[in-house]
Design an enzyme around this catalytic site. Structure first.
Site, short mmCIF file in Angstrom:
data_model
loop_
_atom_site.label_atom_id
_atom_site.label_comp_id
_atom_site.label_asym_id
_atom_site.label_seq_id
_atom_site.Cartn_x
_atom_site.Cartn_y
_atom_site.Cartn_z
N ARG A 46 0.78 -1.15 -0.07
CA ARG A 46 -0.17 -0.19 -0.19
C ARG A 46 1.00 1.23 -0.10
NH1 ARG A 46 -1.81 2.37 4.63
NH2 ARG A 46 -2.04 0.17 5.59
N TYR A 98 -15.10 17.31 -16.50
CA TYR A 98 -15.86 16.10 -16.74
C TYR A 98 -16.81 15.81 -15.72
CZ TYR A 98 -15.86 10.96 -15.71
OH TYR A 98 -16.24 9.78 -15.54
N ASP A 170 -6.05 18.78 -15.23
CA ASP A 170 -6.40 17.39 -15.53
C ASP A 170 -5.81 17.31 -16.87
OD1 ASP A 170 -7.53 15.17 -16.58
OD2 ASP A 170 -9.29 15.32 -15.28
N LYS A 195 -7.04 6.26 -20.02
CA LYS A 195 -7.25 6.63 -21.29
C LYS A 195 -6.03 6.45 -22.25
CE LYS A 195 -11.29 8.29 -19.57
NZ LYS A 195 -11.88 7.46 -18.72
C1 LIG Z 1 -10.94 14.18 -18.03
C2 LIG Z 1 -11.41 13.20 -17.13
N1 LIG Z 1 -10.83 13.09 -15.80
C3 LIG Z 1 -10.91 12.30 -14.94
C4 LIG Z 1 -11.82 11.13 -15.26
C5 LIG Z 1 -12.08 9.98 -14.54
O1 LIG Z 1 -11.12 8.91 -14.81
P1 LIG Z 1 -11.36 7.45 -14.35
O2 LIG Z 1 -12.79 6.77 -15.12
O3 LIG Z 1 -10.08 6.53 -14.65
O4 LIG Z 1 -11.89 7.35 -12.99
C6 LIG Z 1 -12.04 10.93 -16.69
C7 LIG Z 1 -12.72 9.67 -17.04
O5 LIG Z 1 -13.64 9.88 -18.09
C8 LIG Z 1 -11.94 11.93 -17.47
O6 LIG Z 1 -12.47 12.03 -18.91
#
Ligand SMILES: Cc1ncc(COP(=O)(O)O)c(C=O)c1O
Length: 401
Positions: A46, A98, A170, A195
């Site tokens: 962890r 998001y 992000d 992604k």
């Molecule tokens: C821009 C963005 N940030 C964060 C996330 C969250 O990621 P996760 O689905 O891996 O938790 C996403 C998910 O689609 C996203 O498009």
């Protein structure tokens, strides 16, 4: 090392026992002590694990940061960063973030009293006006999801720092190949490694990367205290995916350029959102701050939900699915899928309407992708074009890294 070399070599050399070329999967929960109070650098997975460490070193090096934490999902990354703040702190967030980010910020506001103001971050005066004495961070997502608006990271980092706040970016939509926010003044970067970084749609993962010693120390504390760390196997898969990040991103962009050009000239398409198009409102800013335009394209069809559903049902090569950034092409309807969790009023304000379709352009043969969209757009209903209609336009070649 240059960027492409780093994708393949940074952090991976973790096998001092046998010198394996590829980082082993250290699938262990715990590590034997050499003596009382003496370890070989790891005691419990962890807290830290060599496979996770390899990915963390790799990510920190790609973003040009000081330290990284590889966590279970992109939302875990956002959760970890929100623990830098406390009750009563104020965050200014981009209004078209998001949907899951908005949902989590709403939850933190309800549960812990973290205040949030949403603004259109393209308007720098609106951002300045939103700052309060207790503002601790600007939450920046660029290009935004799903409308692909571009926000000026350098200008916003400056505004954040002048107000004594952190600039958090992000960087999921472009990956460090196409955008490196630390070069523009950001303090913290989050990723959904689900992604482009992993790129093969077989892992959910996330990462936080920081470039200041104090932030790194807190990150190590949070990683251990919150227990968000990604599993060794998932880290290994993401590390494997990153080795082909550069060629994948080049192909994603090449295909996205061609698809955006095709859609721009289609009579049943009302509007195309792609920063690589010269007609995109933030095209010049995208050219300046990014090393490419990425593989995400959104568009609006002429008509309403009937026509949208028709397209979503007709596609054959594209799959109707959540997520993005994998080698295969995906299509999604943000209002009912990725952004369904978002407060409807905020969603409407951000311009995310029911006509918007988002596509993650994969690296298949682009002719198959265009033919698929062409047949999917052959629905019978046609409504007049609006003033938003864009002319057929060739996309200029992306800026390369
Ligand atoms: C821009 C963005 N940030 C964060 C996330 C969250 O990621 P996760 O689905 O891996 O938790 C996403 C998910 O689609 C996203 O498009």
């Amino acid at each position: 090392m240059r960027f492409q070399t780093k994708t393949i070599h940074s952090g991976v050399d973790k096998d001092s026992g046998f010198n394996s070329i590829i980082t082993p999967i250290y699938q262990t929960s715990t590590f034997r002590f050499e003596d009382v109070g003496k370890t070989r650098g790891y005691d419990y997975s962890r807290t830290a694990n060599p496979t996770r460490k390899a990915l963390e070193e790799n990510l920190a090096s790609l973003e040009g940061g000081l330290a990284a934490s590889a966590v279970a999902t992109g939302m875990s990354a956002i959760t970890t960063v929100l623990h830098y703040f406390r009750s009563g702190d104020h965050i200014v967030c981009t209004n078209d973030c998001y949907g899951g980010t908005e949902r989590l910020l709403r939850t933190y506001r309800e549960l812990f009293g973290v205040q949030v103001t949403y603004v259109n971050m393209a308007n720098l005066d609106a951002v300045k006006a939103a700052l309060l004495p207790n503002t601790k961070a600007l939450w920046i997502e660029t290009p935004s999801n799903p409308l692909l608006n571009i926000i000026d990271i350098r200008a916003l980092s400056e505004i954040a720092h002048n107000g004594g706040a952190l600039a958090i970016v992000d960087n999921t939509f472009l990956s460090p190949y196409n955008q490196r926010p630390f070069e523009l003044g950001a303090d913290i970067i989050v990723h959904s490694t689900t992604k482009y970084l992993n790129g093969h749609s077989d892992v959910v993962g996330g990462a936080v990367i920081v470039n200041r010693q104090d932030l790194a120390e807190r990150l190590h504390f949070l990683q251990n205290a919150l227990g968000q760390g990604a599993s060794p196997f998932d880290c290994w898969l993401v590390l494997r995916g990153i080795k082909t990040l550069v060629p994948r991103m080049r192909l994603h962009e090449e295909n996205a350029n061609a698809v955006a050009s095709f859609l721009s000239g289609h009579r049943k398409v009302r509007r195309v959102y792609y920063p690589g198009l010269k007609s995109h409102a933030n095209h010049d800013l995208a050219r300046k701050q990014q090393y490419g335009f990425g593989g995400m394209v959104s568009f609006e069809v002429n008509g309403g939900m009937n026509e949208v559903n028709d397209v979503l049902r007709r596609v054959k090569v594209f799959s109707l699915a959540e997520s993005l950034g994998g080698i295969e092409s995906l299509i999604c309807h943000p209002v009912t899928m990725t952004h369904a969790s978002m407060n409807p009023e905020l969603r409407e304000k951000a311009g995310i309407n029911e006509r918007v379709i988002r596509i993650s352009v994969g690296i298949e043969d682009v002719n198959d992708l265009i033919e698929d969209l062409d047949q999917a757009l052959s629905f019978t209903v046609e409504t007049p074009k609006t003033h938003h209609q864009q002319s057929t336009e060739k996309v200029p070649h992306g800026v390369t890294s």
